[in-house]
Design an enzyme around this catalytic site. Sequence first.
Site, mmCIF file in Angstrom:
data_model
loop_
_atom_site.group_PDB
_atom_site.id
_atom_site.type_symbol
_atom_site.label_atom_id
_atom_site.label_comp_id
_atom_site.label_asym_id
_atom_site.label_seq_id
_atom_site.Cartn_x
_atom_site.Cartn_y
_atom_site.Cartn_z
ATOM 1 N N GLY A 80 8.276 9.149 11.976
ATOM 2 C CA GLY A 80 9.229 9.849 11.124
ATOM 3 C C GLY A 80 8.566 10.877 10.236
ATOM 4 N NE ARG B 163 -3.496 -9.257 -2.139
ATOM 5 C CZ ARG B 163 -2.653 -10.288 -2.223
ATOM 6 N NH1 ARG B 163 -1.499 -10.131 -2.866
ATOM 7 N NH2 ARG B 163 -2.947 -11.445 -1.685
ATOM 8 C CB ILE B 164 -6.264 -3.343 1.815
ATOM 9 C CG1 ILE B 164 -6.819 -2.118 1.077
ATOM 10 C CG2 ILE B 164 -5.976 -3.024 3.269
ATOM 11 C CD1 ILE B 164 -5.865 -0.940 1.016
ATOM 12 N N PRO C 17 -5.955 -4.708 6.734
ATOM 13 C CG PRO C 17 -7.995 -5.710 6.245
ATOM 14 C CD PRO C 17 -6.557 -6.031 6.481
ATOM 15 C CE LYS D 107 -3.831 2.036 -8.001
ATOM 16 N NZ LYS D 107 -4.739 3.080 -8.515
ATOM 17 N N GLY D 108 0.262 1.420 -2.190
ATOM 18 C CA GLY D 108 0.824 2.219 -1.103
ATOM 19 C C GLY D 108 -0.199 3.205 -0.603
ATOM 20 C CD GLU E 127 4.064 9.249 1.739
ATOM 21 O OE1 GLU E 127 3.909 10.404 2.185
ATOM 22 O OE2 GLU E 127 4.878 8.443 2.206
#
Length: 731
Positions: free
Chosen positions: A232, A621-622, A625, A694-695, A698
């Site tokens: 997307g 935090r991931i 991975p 955090k995301g 982007e």
Amino acid sequence: MSPQPQAAVGAPLSRVDGRLKVTGKAVYAAESDVDGAVHAVIVDASIGRGRITAVDTGAAEKHPGVLRVIHHRNAPKLPYRDNAGSNNLPGRRLRVFQDDKVLFHGQPVAVVVATTLEAAQHGASLVEVRYDAQQPSTDLHDAEPDKPTAYARGDAEAGLRASAVRLDVAYQLARNHHNPMEPHATIARWDGDRLTVWDKTQWVMGTHDELAAVFDLPADAVRVINPFVGGGFGSGLRCWPHTVVAALAARETKRPVKLVLSRRQMYFGTGFRPSYAYRLRLGSDRRGRLSAAIHDIDAETSSYETFTEAVMGAGQMTYSMPHVSQAYRTVPLDVNTPIWMRGPGFASASFAIESAMDELAHKLGIDPIELRRRNEPSEDESNNLPFSTRRLRECYTVGAREFGWDRRNPKPRTTRDGDWLIGLGMAAGVYDPGRFPAEARVRLDADGSAVVESATSDMGPGTYTSQTQVAADALGLTVRTVTFRLGDSRYPPTGPHGGSATMASVGTAVVDACDQVRKQAIKLAVEDRESPLYGVDAKDVVVRGGRLHIQGNPARGESYRSLLARNDRTHLEADGSYTGPPNPERRSYHAYNATFAEVAVDATLGLVRVRRMLGVYDAGRIISPKLADSQAIGGIVGGIGTALLEHTVTDHRDGRIVNANLADYLVPVNADVPEVRAIYLDGEDNDGNALGVKGLGEVVQVGVAAAIGNAVFNATGRRVRELPITAEALL
């Protein structure tokens, strides 16, 4: 309560839906099996502005298989209530088939419905539309901008005049289109006054709300289904006109209707990253301490809606300086409305800001990383808030070490490999991850398995997998005993699947629901006289592998299955929610990166080749991975496209996009990306949300184009300020 053991979160798991995708069993919007579906093909306007004077449908209606041709002269008038969820941009909504106005080249002016796709396609070619054509305005540089959105602190003009070193540079960024693998498609079916839509969307509830508003339906009369999205990048973040057209055609023909956009139609039907003209004036002292910056930003929008994005954010808080002035002007053009594209706003601004920082570093004779270190802020100077976490310095250090930055020759055009000029460049990146209200529902069944539901989407980042990991740990189950369901407006509502918001928002709601269910089970156990956990303090009980036990004493406990069976419970269930960020915010919440690039430029031909890239990320935090690496690689590849290849070309005579195909609109392929690596700093951002994330989706694209441009300068000594960077610019 004792902290839950974390076995799934942080593990490099393969996608739980991966087998469905590689075996072709994942069902996308156009593949949904809807009995009796007929086909629709849109007729597009061949002018860029004007009015329709006549529509001749005779030949099309006589063609075998054609059921109906719908256009503004025979379409019903639609109510278009103003409380639509996804079409909430300022301005007037594009009201398909409601009048004779043509607002942009490619606007839907009719739709042909037929029993087969071939009949619909040929029928569409037989529709003759005549126009009173006007000259469209499609050039960003020749149109009148709107009044600016402004930001200021200090006195930027005075600060610039007092600066010992000044830059005044202008950057041009081309329009980019998303080009996901899956074309946009809709299947619409009416059952009386109830509408069901299978749609490619990144916002199930937004499309739901838009359709309810357009057709004046109660919320429970509309259902939107979308279990899989084939890419997307932001193109599905609103309900586009073709979805309304499909629903209208289905209602008029009283048949389910399938409408799939062609690749060409996606170039004027589903938005784009707008082009920018970005002038930046920058001032510093001779040691490189920034004193002032003035940003003048022009961006295209449509004439009928005002699209804006967060292009001002990076210039307000990436670097410390007392004086900042910004003017952001949208320029209304006769085009379809832009939409957010990966790293929206920040990715565009970063090319100008990070290129200018590199120019300043070269002018001062300071290493580009050192210049950035000298201008690190101690707080977010745009709002005077402390940072939740900000580890850009560590990103620089780790990236420089791992990339071999010390081998970079600061003098341009001095490093060669045969006929190739070699250069290293870097850029900082920042992004403001979204956080939206979200809800989730969890059901723990008597067999010890769980089902989690939420009306979010998965366009590729791995929502199915990451949410399963989060739910598994919160419930104390294995991943294989948890099923996560998404993509249906009947599930608990969420915000859009974009803006790096899904993990923080939906994930927090999932954890909330799972925590409630786990606590229900623990309460049941400690109050059950027949349970091994009877009388135990509930705070001391944890769950792992579907078994409740005392923390530190795994032998004393029992399984969910035995507990529920003994208590004659078929299931436990709870709804969870996330209300969004605190209001007012307590911290400045951003994700950060340092991106490094090595390029080779053919000294004779000017061809640019990326040799290797590295991204170092402060992203909290991931959760997974393996999925994170997929995001980083995808973002860097997208940034390579922006830097070197992608450029939507418009014929300003009639507004036609001349490269509306994948033969002429170039995107990166495997051969363009030989080596990509990502590093994630350990840590959590617990000020942002309960998960500490955090995301990532982007920020991985922010700064990539600038890093490549800076590497090209280091290789050639030629500063290119227009994207994409072409061979012509380097000859």
